[in-house]
Motif scaffolding. Structure first.
Motif, PDB file in Angstrom:
ATOM      1  N   ARG A  72     -32.689  44.114 -17.756  1.00 17.06           N
ATOM      2  CA  ARG A  72     -33.216  45.294 -17.073  1.00 17.06           C
ATOM      3  C   ARG A  72     -34.640  45.560 -17.507  1.00 17.06           C
ATOM      4  N   ASP A  73     -35.392  46.184 -16.604  1.00 19.63           N
ATOM      5  CA  ASP A  73     -36.750  46.612 -16.889  1.00 19.63           C
ATOM      6  C   ASP A  73     -36.798  48.105 -16.578  1.00 19.63           C
ATOM      7  N   ASN A  74     -36.730  48.911 -17.603  1.00 20.70           N
ATOM      8  CA  ASN A  74     -36.685  50.360 -17.380  1.00 20.70           C
ATOM      9  C   ASN A  74     -38.001  50.906 -16.838  1.00 20.70           C
ATOM     10  N   ALA A  75     -39.080  50.191 -17.026  1.00 20.28           N
ATOM     11  CA  ALA A  75     -40.369  50.621 -16.470  1.00 20.28           C
ATOM     12  C   ALA A  75     -40.415  50.400 -14.963  1.00 20.28           C
ATOM     13  N   LYS A  76     -39.625  49.442 -14.483  1.00 19.19           N
ATOM     14  CA  LYS A  76     -39.598  49.125 -13.057  1.00 19.19           C
ATOM     15  C   LYS A  76     -38.333  49.623 -12.366  1.00 19.19           C
ATOM     16  N   ASN A  77     -37.466  50.289 -13.126  1.00 20.73           N
ATOM     17  CA  ASN A  77     -36.202  50.797 -12.547  1.00 20.73           C
ATOM     18  C   ASN A  77     -35.422  49.688 -11.849  1.00 20.73           C
ATOM     19  N   THR A  78     -35.348  48.553 -12.509  1.00 21.01           N
ATOM     20  CA  THR A  78     -34.726  47.385 -11.886  1.00 21.01           C
ATOM     21  C   THR A  78     -33.826  46.663 -12.882  1.00 21.01           C
ATOM     22  N   VAL A  79     -32.687  46.221 -12.371  1.00 16.96           N
ATOM     23  CA  VAL A  79     -31.791  45.368 -13.150  1.00 16.96           C
ATOM     24  C   VAL A  79     -31.729  44.013 -12.451  1.00 16.96           C
ATOM     25  N   TYR A  80     -31.601  42.962 -13.254  1.00 12.75           N
ATOM     26  CA  TYR A  80     -31.624  41.607 -12.737  1.00 12.75           C
ATOM     27  C   TYR A  80     -30.345  40.864 -13.118  1.00 12.75           C
ATOM     28  N   LEU A  81     -30.049  39.848 -12.320  1.00 12.15           N
ATOM     29  CA  LEU A  81     -28.998  38.909 -12.677  1.00 12.15           C
ATOM     30  C   LEU A  81     -29.534  37.501 -12.415  1.00 12.15           C
ATOM     31  N   GLN A  82     -29.851  36.809 -13.491  1.00 12.94           N
ATOM     32  CA  GLN A  82     -30.294  35.423 -13.398  1.00 12.94           C
ATOM     33  C   GLN A  82     -29.053  34.544 -13.362  1.00 12.94           C
TER      34      GLN A  82
END
Length: 123
Positions: A72-82
């Motif tokens: 997750r990138d809390n600065a971008k309000n985004t969670v990822y799944l690689q």
């Protein structure tokens, strides 16, 4: 209005990789546990991975350990799944979920859900 919008799905050959993103708005993202689930036709929704508010704790279903990574990138309000080393059985609609008090594997515990993104893995 809370929105979770997934992206990054598509068609990939077996052994390939995809990175899914889930952009979140309408809530204080850093205060929410996040998770990824998937569902394929005729099957129940299945937990894939989850991550705590700070990203310090992560959980995975056994079938994806070593292949999938949640971040997750809390600065971008985004969670990822690689997703690496994809298999045909990974074909499903992948959805992200958010909850302020929980970041475990139980889908019913999550308050907010995205619409999902289709992942298709060809053999």
């Amino acid at each position: 209005q809370v929105q979770l919008v997934e992206s990054g799905g598509g068609l990939v050959q077996a052994g390939g990789s995809l990175r899914l993103s889930c952009a979140v708005s309408g809530l204080t993202f850093r205060n929410y546990g996040m998770a990824w689930f998937r569902q394929s036709p005729g099957k129940e929704r299945e937990f894939m991975a989850s991550i705590s508010w700070s990203g310090g704790s992560r959980y995975y279903v056994d079938s994806v350990k070593g292949r999938f990574t949640i971040s997750r990138d809390n600065a971008k309000n985004t969670v990822y799944l690689q997703m690496n080393s994809l298999k045909p059985e990974d074909t499903a609609v992948y959805s992200c979920a958010a909850d302020s008090d929980y970041y475990g594997p139980t889908s019913s515990s999550y308050d907010y859900w995205g619409q999902g993104t289709q992942v298709t893995v060809s053999s």
